[in-house]
Design a protein around this motif. Structure first.
Motif, mmCIF file in Angstrom:
data_model
loop_
_atom_site.group_PDB
_atom_site.id
_atom_site.type_symbol
_atom_site.label_atom_id
_atom_site.label_comp_id
_atom_site.label_asym_id
_atom_site.label_seq_id
_atom_site.Cartn_x
_atom_site.Cartn_y
_atom_site.Cartn_z
ATOM 1 N N LEU A 5 5.507 19.221 0.013
ATOM 2 C CA LEU A 5 4.551 18.281 0.586
ATOM 3 C C LEU A 5 3.515 17.831 -0.417
ATOM 4 O O LEU A 5 2.938 16.755 -0.270
ATOM 5 C CB LEU A 5 3.855 18.913 1.797
ATOM 6 N N THR A 6 3.250 18.626 -1.450
ATOM 7 C CA THR A 6 2.231 18.240 -2.420
ATOM 8 C C THR A 6 2.666 17.040 -3.247
ATOM 9 O O THR A 6 1.859 16.474 -3.976
ATOM 10 C CB THR A 6 1.907 19.406 -3.374
ATOM 11 N N ARG A 7 3.916 16.623 -3.141
ATOM 12 C CA ARG A 7 4.338 15.423 -3.856
ATOM 13 C C ARG A 7 3.592 14.199 -3.343
ATOM 14 O O ARG A 7 3.511 13.184 -4.020
ATOM 15 C CB ARG A 7 5.841 15.197 -3.698
ATOM 16 N N LEU A 8 3.066 14.273 -2.124
ATOM 17 C CA LEU A 8 2.310 13.146 -1.589
ATOM 18 C C LEU A 8 0.994 12.972 -2.336
ATOM 19 O O LEU A 8 0.352 11.941 -2.230
ATOM 20 C CB LEU A 8 2.047 13.344 -0.090
ATOM 21 N N LEU A 9 0.591 13.992 -3.097
ATOM 22 C CA LEU A 9 -0.604 13.883 -3.913
ATOM 23 C C LEU A 9 -0.191 13.352 -5.275
ATOM 24 O O LEU A 9 0.159 14.105 -6.170
ATOM 25 C CB LEU A 9 -1.281 15.250 -4.043
ATOM 26 N N LEU A 10 -0.214 12.045 -5.414
ATOM 27 C CA LEU A 10 0.278 11.416 -6.628
ATOM 28 C C LEU A 10 -0.584 11.776 -7.824
ATOM 29 O O LEU A 10 -0.116 11.855 -8.939
ATOM 30 C CB LEU A 10 0.308 9.901 -6.441
ATOM 31 N N GLY A 11 -1.851 12.024 -7.608
ATOM 32 C CA GLY A 11 -2.785 12.245 -8.697
ATOM 33 C C GLY A 11 -3.847 11.167 -8.651
ATOM 34 O O GLY A 11 -3.542 9.999 -8.407
ATOM 35 N N SER A 12 -5.090 11.545 -8.874
ATOM 36 C CA SER A 12 -6.183 10.593 -8.716
ATOM 37 C C SER A 12 -6.088 9.431 -9.693
ATOM 38 O O SER A 12 -6.410 8.292 -9.352
ATOM 39 C CB SER A 12 -7.523 11.311 -8.889
ATOM 40 N N THR A 22 0.823 -1.194 0.000
ATOM 41 C CA THR A 22 0.000 0.000 0.000
ATOM 42 C C THR A 22 0.862 1.250 0.000
ATOM 43 O O THR A 22 0.470 2.275 -0.548
ATOM 44 C CB THR A 22 -0.916 0.011 1.233
ATOM 45 N N ARG A 23 2.028 1.177 0.584
ATOM 46 C CA ARG A 23 2.911 2.342 0.604
ATOM 47 C C ARG A 23 3.557 2.599 -0.751
ATOM 48 O O ARG A 23 4.203 3.619 -0.945
ATOM 49 C CB ARG A 23 3.986 2.160 1.675
ATOM 50 N N ALA A 24 3.381 1.661 -1.677
ATOM 51 C CA ALA A 24 3.918 1.885 -3.019
ATOM 52 C C ALA A 24 3.317 3.137 -3.631
ATOM 53 O O ALA A 24 3.970 3.832 -4.417
ATOM 54 C CB ALA A 24 3.630 0.679 -3.909
ATOM 55 N N VAL A 25 2.073 3.454 -3.273
ATOM 56 C CA VAL A 25 1.431 4.661 -3.784
ATOM 57 C C VAL A 25 2.191 5.889 -3.307
ATOM 58 O O VAL A 25 2.502 6.798 -4.092
ATOM 59 C CB VAL A 25 -0.036 4.732 -3.332
ATOM 60 N N LYS A 26 2.513 5.941 -2.026
ATOM 61 C CA LYS A 26 3.242 7.090 -1.479
ATOM 62 C C LYS A 26 4.670 7.136 -2.007
ATOM 63 O O LYS A 26 5.209 8.208 -2.276
ATOM 64 C CB LYS A 26 3.237 7.027 0.043
#
Length: 282
Positions: free
Chosen positions: A257-264, A118-122
Motif C-alpha cells: 500500500l505504501t506505493r501510493l506514496l509517490l514521494g513529495s 489528477t490520477r496520473a499521480v497515483k
C-alpha cells in the motif's frame, strides 16, 4: 525487440496532447503503440445492461482516438484496449506489458471515461514501468536539455540512468540538479553555521558525483551540467526545467500500500509540470 508504449486516451484535448507526444516518440524509436481507454465504473450501475453500454462507449471512444492518431500522420501499427473498470487498477495491470506509459495531465472529470490527469499521480506510484505525464500547455522544445533530480537515493540513480540515455539520444545536455534546504525548525536557526552549510554543500557535490559516475565512459559526447541549489527540491526542479525538453524524477518504488506514496518531490513536480515529465521505477 522494439519498445512498447501504452498511451492513455479519453477524448479530451489534454489526452490528445499526450497522444501526439507519445506517437512522435514512438515514430522516432520505432516503438509499438497501444491506446488504452478505461470507462470508470465507479458511478455506473452493476447491471449487465449498464456495463454493456459502458463497454460499447469505451470501444467507440477508442475507435475515435485511433482515427485521430492516424490523422496526426502516424503510420506505425496501433493496437487498442477498451475496458470498463477502476482506472488505477486497470492502468496498473496494463503497465506490466509496457516499456513506457504516457498520460495527459488535467483535472479530470467525474464522468465515466475521463480520468487521466489528477490520477496520473497515483498511476505513477503504482505503475510497473516509467510513466510520462504531458502538460496540456506543452510546446515541443527539441533542443532543450534533459533535467534530472538527484538526491543520492537508489530511485534517483535509476532516474539519472534514464535521463542520461535520453539526453545522449537527443544530443542535448543533461542537467543534474541537487536541491537542499536547511531544517526550518523554529528556534534552531542558530545551529546553522557556515561550516554546516559548507558540509551540506560537500554532501551535495558528492551525491551528484556518485550519481553521474560512469556517464562519461558510457556517453563520451554527453555534456553533463551539475547544479546545486539551496531551495525546495520541487521549486528547484520546476525552475530548472522551464526550458527543458524533458524532466526525469525517481519514485520511491516501495511495495504494498505504501506505493501510493509517490514521494513529495515526484508528487509536487507532477502537480506543476513545467515540461513532459517521466517518473522512473526503482
Amino acid at each position: 525487440m522494439s519498445e512498447r508504449y501504452i498511451i492513455g486516451v479519453d477524448g479530451s484535448e489534454h489526452s490528445k496532447k499526450a497522444l501526439a507526444w507519445g506517437l512522435a516518440r514512438a515514430s522516432e524509436r520505432h516503438a509499438s503503440v497501444e491506446l488504452l481507454h478505461v470507462a470508470d465504473d465507479s458511478f455506473l450501475s452493476e447491471s449487465v445492461a449498464f456495463l454493456s453500454e459502458a463497454q460499447k462507449a469505451s470501444e467507440q471512444m477508442l475507435a475515435a482516438e485511433s482515427e485521430y492518431a492516424k490523422g496526426l500522420g502516424y503510420d506505425g501499427p496501433i493496437s487498442g484496449t477498451a475496458v470498463v473498470g477502476h482506472p488505477i487498477a486497470e492502468v496498473e495491470e496494463a503497465s506490466k506489458r509496457a516499456d513506457l506509459l504516457v498520460l495527459g495531465a488535467h483535472s479530470g472529470s467525474r464522468f465515466a471515461g475521463s480520468f487521466f490527469g489528477t490520477r496520473a499521480v497515483k498511476i505513477a506510484a503504482v505503475a510497473h514501468c516509467p510513466v510520462a505525464v504531458i502538460p496540456a500547455e506543452y510546446e515541443p522544445r527539441e533542443n532543450g536539455p534533459v533535467v534530472v533530480g538527484v538526491d543520492g537515493s537508489e530511485g534517483s540513480k535509476k532516474a539519472i540512468a534514464y535521463a542520461a540515455a535520453e539526453a545522449s539520444r537527443r544530443g542535448v545536455p543533461l542537467v543534474a540538479v541537487y536541491a537542499w534546504m536547511p531544517p526550518l525548525t523554529p528556534g534552531l536557526e542558530y545551529l546553522w553555521s557556515e561550516e554546516l552549510v559548507e558540509s551540506q554543500r560537500s554532501a551535495a557535490e558528492e551525491a551528484i558525483a556518485i550519481g553521474v559516475a560512469g556517464l562519461a565512459e558510457r556517453y563520451p559526447d554527453l555534456e553533463v551540467r551539475r547544479e546545486i541549489v539551496q531551495a525546495a527540491p520541487v521549486s528547484a526542479l520546476v525552475q530548472a526545467a522551464e526550458d527543458a525538453a524533458l524532466l526525469v524524477v525517481g519514485s520511491r518504488g516501495r511495495g504494498g500500500l505504501t506505493r501510493l506514496l509517490l514521494g513529495s518531490v515526484s508528487h509536487g513536480v507532477l502537480q506543476a509540470l513545467p515540461c513532459p515529465t517521466v517518473v522512473t521505477r526503482q
